[in-house]
Design a protein around this motif. Structure first.
Motif, PDB file in Angstrom:
ATOM      1  N   SER A  20      39.633  49.126  44.100  1.00 19.04           N
ATOM      2  CA  SER A  20      40.211  49.001  42.767  1.00 19.04           C
ATOM      3  C   SER A  20      41.553  49.701  42.728  1.00 19.04           C
ATOM      4  O   SER A  20      41.932  50.431  43.648  1.00 19.04           O
ATOM      5  CB  SER A  20      39.265  49.603  41.722  1.00 19.04           C
ATOM      6  N   TYR A  28      42.575  46.424  38.392  1.00 20.56           N
ATOM      7  CA  TYR A  28      41.771  45.403  39.048  1.00 20.56           C
ATOM      8  C   TYR A  28      40.581  46.070  39.725  1.00 20.56           C
ATOM      9  O   TYR A  28      40.593  47.272  40.001  1.00 20.56           O
ATOM     10  CB  TYR A  28      42.594  44.616  40.084  1.00 20.56           C
ATOM     11  N   LEU A  52      48.403  40.704  44.665  1.00 23.70           N
ATOM     12  CA  LEU A  52      48.879  41.269  43.407  1.00 23.70           C
ATOM     13  C   LEU A  52      50.379  41.523  43.438  1.00 23.70           C
ATOM     14  O   LEU A  52      51.087  41.258  42.455  1.00 23.70           O
ATOM     15  CB  LEU A  52      48.135  42.570  43.105  1.00 23.70           C
ATOM     16  N   VAL A 170      42.918  35.981  39.865  1.00 23.73           N
ATOM     17  CA  VAL A 170      41.492  36.098  40.186  1.00 23.73           C
ATOM     18  C   VAL A 170      41.078  34.987  41.145  1.00 23.73           C
ATOM     19  O   VAL A 170      40.376  35.224  42.141  1.00 23.73           O
ATOM     20  CB  VAL A 170      40.644  36.062  38.902  1.00 23.73           C
ATOM     21  N   VAL A 189      40.430  41.181  37.225  1.00 25.06           N
ATOM     22  CA  VAL A 189      41.850  41.535  37.112  1.00 25.06           C
ATOM     23  C   VAL A 189      42.208  41.542  35.635  1.00 25.06           C
ATOM     24  O   VAL A 189      42.145  40.505  34.964  1.00 25.06           O
ATOM     25  CB  VAL A 189      42.757  40.546  37.870  1.00 25.06           C
TER      26      VAL A 189
END
Length: 328
Positions: A20, A28, A52, A170, A189
């Protein structure tokens, strides 16, 4: 978007790994079953954060050098080469806009800024009718056009993909996990979710739709997910009040103002988190009556939470109730 979903834990096994971190002004999380062939968490984290970072470079409206912001700075009758993912989302936005007669629109950023909810906002405020009318002249998905690998505009519109970028992300992460040999996972997310498979003990991934309260987190309904994305849009976290009136961050492109209906939140389930993300926004703009009619006509699995006096009433579409019928 306000995406109100709580992760529900129930005795996570030691074989479940989690990575995470922060992203998109929020966070996320990826939980996955670590089978013998699965990569180590450090590898998964690096792969996820690479996606990301790419999305941020391409689609962020909060960094001046992103592809989106460079496009937004162009004058009318301009074109710019765009990465394939941006063009893909523009096409999705066009489809949603046409299906909803313009209720969904990717060019509302100037209105969001005007009302104090956008990336260029200085403070929340109620603008004058003249200000809204002036800014509305710079809004409209019909002013965008894709020409090969270029995105063009015939008006100085500004593109904002925040209503679908998290769902797209996602899906990207989920697809990459599958490529890495991970068959059971829960990806989140900024509140958008997607799950596949089952946990190590055989139990399903479970998530809770959050009740539309701004004082505390309360589960409205718990869902078991396998192969579906979940998105919730609501007006109960991102809003301001002035002279006793509440102004939501959800804007109606037709009026240029926050929605005024009784719909507090709507959740959509779809195999594509991208579609769920866009549809939840679209239905939130339409409101309880028009939104329900649209969802039922299109066979969308949606769950509506509507204000009724001092409380709330809930209603799921037939597609939603069929999908989650065995979980009551």
């Amino acid at each position: 978007m306000v995406l109100a979903v709580l992760l529900v834990g129930c005795g996570l096994s030691e074989r479940i790994e989690e990575v995470s971190g922060p992203t998109m002004g929020s966070s996320y999380s990826v939980k996955y079953v670590s089978a013998q062939s699965a990569p180590a968490p450090d590898r998964v984290k690096a792969e996820v954060e690479a996606i990301l970072a790419e999305v941020d470079r391409q689609m962020s409206t909060y960094r001046g050098n992103s592809d989106i912001e460079r496009f937004n700075g162009l004058p009318a009758n301009s074109c710019q080469a765009m990465p394939a993912p941006v063009l893909e989302l523009v096409r999705v936005g066009e489809s949603l806009s046409q299906a909803s007669a313009g209720a969904f629109d990717l060019t509302v950023e100037p209105l969001l800024d005007l009302w104090g909810f956008g990336p260029q906002s200085r403070s929340v405020r109620v603008p004058s009718a003249e200000q809204v009318a002036q800014v509305r002249k710079l809004v409209g998905h019909q002013h965008l056009r894709i020409d090969g690998q270029q995105l063009c505009k015939d008006l100085a519109v500004q593109l904002d993909l925040n209503s679908i970028a998290a769902g797209y992300t996602v899906d990207r992460i989920a697809r990459r996990l599958g490529e890495l040999g991970i068959g059971s996972y829960l990806v989140e997310v900024t509140g958008e979710l997607k799950a596949r498979g089952r946990k190590a003990d055989g139990s399903p991934w479970r998530v809770a739709i959050e009740a539309p309260r701004d004082d505390r987190q309360v589960a409205q309904r718990v869902l078991q997910l396998d192969g579906y994305g979940i998105s919730t849009s609501g007006d109960y976290r991102n809003y301001f009040e002035e002279n006793g009136k509440r102004y939501s961050h959800t804007l109606d492109p037709h009026t240029g103002a926050p929605v005024t209906h009784r719909l507090a939140a709507v959740t959509v389930a779809d195999p594509s988190a991208l579609q769920a993300d866009g549809l939840s926004t679209l239905l939130m703009v339409l409101g309880p009556e028009r939104g329900m009619a649209f969802a039922e006509r299109a066979g969308i699995a949606a769950f509506f939470v509507t204000r009724e006096g001092e409380g709330f009433v809930t209603h799921g579409t037939p597609a939603f109730e069929r999908l989650f019928a065995a979980e009551e």
